[in-house]
Design an enzyme around this catalytic site. Sequence first.
Site, PDB file in Angstrom:
ATOM      1  N   ARG A  14       2.780   4.076  18.146  1.00 25.38           N
ATOM      2  CA  ARG A  14       1.373   4.467  18.221  1.00 25.38           C
ATOM      3  C   ARG A  14       0.669   3.773  19.384  1.00 25.38           C
ATOM      4  O   ARG A  14      -0.147   4.385  20.080  1.00 25.38           O
ATOM      5  CB  ARG A  14       0.670   4.170  16.894  1.00 25.38           C
ATOM      6  CG  ARG A  14       1.256   4.965  15.734  1.00 25.38           C
ATOM      7  CD  ARG A  14       0.474   4.767  14.453  1.00 25.38           C
ATOM      8  NE  ARG A  14       1.210   5.315  13.314  1.00 25.38           N
ATOM      9  CZ  ARG A  14       0.646   5.746  12.199  1.00 25.38           C
ATOM     10  NH1 ARG A  14      -0.656   5.718  12.056  1.00 25.38           N
ATOM     11  NH2 ARG A  14       1.383   6.220  11.217  1.00 25.38           N
TER      12      ARG A  14
ATOM     13  N   ARG B  58      -8.167   8.411   4.342  1.00 20.93           N
ATOM     14  CA  ARG B  58      -9.179   7.377   4.076  1.00 20.93           C
ATOM     15  C   ARG B  58      -9.880   6.979   5.368  1.00 20.93           C
ATOM     16  O   ARG B  58     -11.126   6.978   5.443  1.00 20.93           O
ATOM     17  CB  ARG B  58      -8.522   6.141   3.448  1.00 20.93           C
ATOM     18  CG  ARG B  58      -9.474   4.946   3.341  1.00 20.93           C
ATOM     19  CD  ARG B  58      -8.761   3.695   2.835  1.00 20.93           C
ATOM     20  NE  ARG B  58      -7.719   3.223   3.738  1.00 20.93           N
ATOM     21  CZ  ARG B  58      -7.931   2.415   4.775  1.00 20.93           C
ATOM     22  NH1 ARG B  58      -9.159   1.993   5.052  1.00 20.93           N
ATOM     23  NH2 ARG B  58      -6.925   2.008   5.537  1.00 20.93           N
ATOM     24  N   ARG B  59      -9.117   6.633   6.387  1.00 21.46           N
ATOM     25  CA  ARG B  59      -9.731   6.185   7.643  1.00 21.46           C
ATOM     26  C   ARG B  59     -10.535   7.298   8.297  1.00 21.46           C
ATOM     27  O   ARG B  59     -11.608   7.051   8.854  1.00 21.46           O
ATOM     28  CB  ARG B  59      -8.648   5.672   8.591  1.00 21.46           C
ATOM     29  CG  ARG B  59      -8.037   4.345   8.148  1.00 21.46           C
ATOM     30  CD  ARG B  59      -6.962   3.861   9.090  1.00 21.46           C
ATOM     31  NE  ARG B  59      -6.419   2.577   8.667  1.00 21.46           N
ATOM     32  CZ  ARG B  59      -5.132   2.267   8.699  1.00 21.46           C
ATOM     33  NH1 ARG B  59      -4.245   3.165   9.113  1.00 21.46           N
ATOM     34  NH2 ARG B  59      -4.719   1.075   8.303  1.00 21.46           N
TER      35      ARG B  59
ATOM     36  N   LYS C 100       0.817  -1.218   0.000  1.00 15.65           N
ATOM     37  CA  LYS C 100       0.000   0.000   0.000  1.00 15.65           C
ATOM     38  C   LYS C 100       0.849   1.266   0.000  1.00 15.65           C
ATOM     39  O   LYS C 100       0.346   2.337  -0.316  1.00 15.65           O
ATOM     40  CB  LYS C 100      -0.959   0.006   1.190  1.00 15.65           C
ATOM     41  CG  LYS C 100      -0.322   0.104   2.558  1.00 15.65           C
ATOM     42  CD  LYS C 100      -1.386   0.014   3.655  1.00 15.65           C
ATOM     43  CE  LYS C 100      -0.789   0.074   5.044  1.00 15.65           C
ATOM     44  NZ  LYS C 100      -0.176   1.379   5.363  1.00 15.65           N
ATOM     45  N   ASP C 101       2.143   1.158   0.350  1.00 15.55           N
ATOM     46  CA  ASP C 101       3.039   2.316   0.317  1.00 15.55           C
ATOM     47  C   ASP C 101       3.677   2.532  -1.048  1.00 15.55           C
ATOM     48  O   ASP C 101       4.296   3.573  -1.287  1.00 15.55           O
ATOM     49  CB  ASP C 101       4.169   2.152   1.352  1.00 15.55           C
ATOM     50  CG  ASP C 101       3.673   2.186   2.786  1.00 15.55           C
ATOM     51  OD1 ASP C 101       2.617   2.805   3.028  1.00 15.55           O
ATOM     52  OD2 ASP C 101       4.332   1.593   3.657  1.00 15.55           O
TER      53      ASP C 101
ATOM     54  N   CYS D 126      -1.862   8.291  -2.417  1.00 12.56           N
ATOM     55  CA  CYS D 126      -2.156   7.657  -1.137  1.00 12.56           C
ATOM     56  C   CYS D 126      -2.910   8.591  -0.201  1.00 12.56           C
ATOM     57  O   CYS D 126      -3.376   8.176   0.858  1.00 12.56           O
ATOM     58  CB  CYS D 126      -0.864   7.186  -0.471  1.00 12.56           C
ATOM     59  SG  CYS D 126       0.302   8.516  -0.081  1.00 12.56           S
TER      60      CYS D 126
ATOM     61  N   ARG E 294       1.972   9.880  14.408  1.00 13.62           N
ATOM     62  CA  ARG E 294       2.910   9.305  13.446  1.00 13.62           C
ATOM     63  C   ARG E 294       3.813   8.318  14.160  1.00 13.62           C
ATOM     64  O   ARG E 294       3.866   8.267  15.384  1.00 13.62           O
ATOM     65  CB  ARG E 294       3.742  10.406  12.776  1.00 13.62           C
ATOM     66  CG  ARG E 294       2.884  11.403  11.996  1.00 13.62           C
ATOM     67  CD  ARG E 294       3.725  12.293  11.095  1.00 13.62           C
ATOM     68  NE  ARG E 294       2.887  13.235  10.379  1.00 13.62           N
ATOM     69  CZ  ARG E 294       2.236  12.959   9.258  1.00 13.62           C
ATOM     70  NH1 ARG E 294       2.337  11.752   8.734  1.00 13.62           N
ATOM     71  NH2 ARG E 294       1.486  13.867   8.664  1.00 13.62           N
TER      72      ARG E 294
END
Length: 316
Positions: free
Chosen positions: A154, A130-131, A82-83, A252, A148
């Site tokens: 996190r 997106r989230r 996804k990156d 992205c 981040r």
Amino acid sequence: MITIRIGSRGSQLALWQANHVATQLRAHGHTVEIEIIRTTGDRMSQPGFVPDPNLDRKGIFIKEIEEALAEGRIDLAVHSLKDLPTELAPHFTLTAIPPRVDARDAFVCEPYWALHTLPYGARIGTTSPRRRAQLLALRPDLTFVELRGNVDTRLRKLDEGACDALVLACAGLDRLERTESVHQRFEIDELTPAPGQGALALETRSPEHALDTDDASRDPEIYAAVRALDHPPTRFATDAERAFLNAMGGGCELPLGAHCLSTGHGWSLHAQILQPDGEQSVQVVIDSLLNESPHELGQRTAESMIRLGALELLQN
């Protein structure tokens, strides 16, 4: 026997991924080394980092790794798919995509057991557009905290009270065995995952752009060794998702999800595009046609979304 040098970020998850691939290559009889490379994305999570206002956020976790690949300091880059941008430079190729794990998003919180149980105005830690949009579509009262760093960072910030809950990829939590506070895994039609989420990308130099060395067989041998790890069903699904993403703009930072599932007799591509505030969205499920390529499925899904007004949502 050649030695395959893997380039990886230094986070715990990135090293898990690199070592996972190294184990598979060694099982095929290859010698493997891992080199840690610090990327722009890693520096962004450090205190005091001031980003360049012109920074292109596409590829912030891969730029320095691809530079090492181009220069011949490494032979294989292991990324979270996804990156990886949807279009690679001609001298690189996406050689293999191993089997994908759980692509869904996870609700991470100790005292509250699901998103709907959070108190009014609860704080969610995420930097993903997106989230944010997807969560606002479900709970417009939510607020967000910019968090981040890697998974462990996190989770530590959550424990310290920086937010009330996190939403993270199931894949990373599962790989690191950090699922003790995962009380909900969102269905793909609630929070449609990012294209390629849950899959790894194994990037090498393109066979047509091999290094100019005394050993002309080295790059072709590396390509063949890595190509053996490709998983065709995962390749089809993620190619369709990335084709859809590319048709919608390829960034992205878009509030966009896409996830392709096998139906047993074909494929279904679930796609979702939202306004950043989550107030409006377009969501479709497109079934593949007989002998349709993943690129054609992704493109056809994008065309369906565009007819339903998805571009207007993104522009707004």
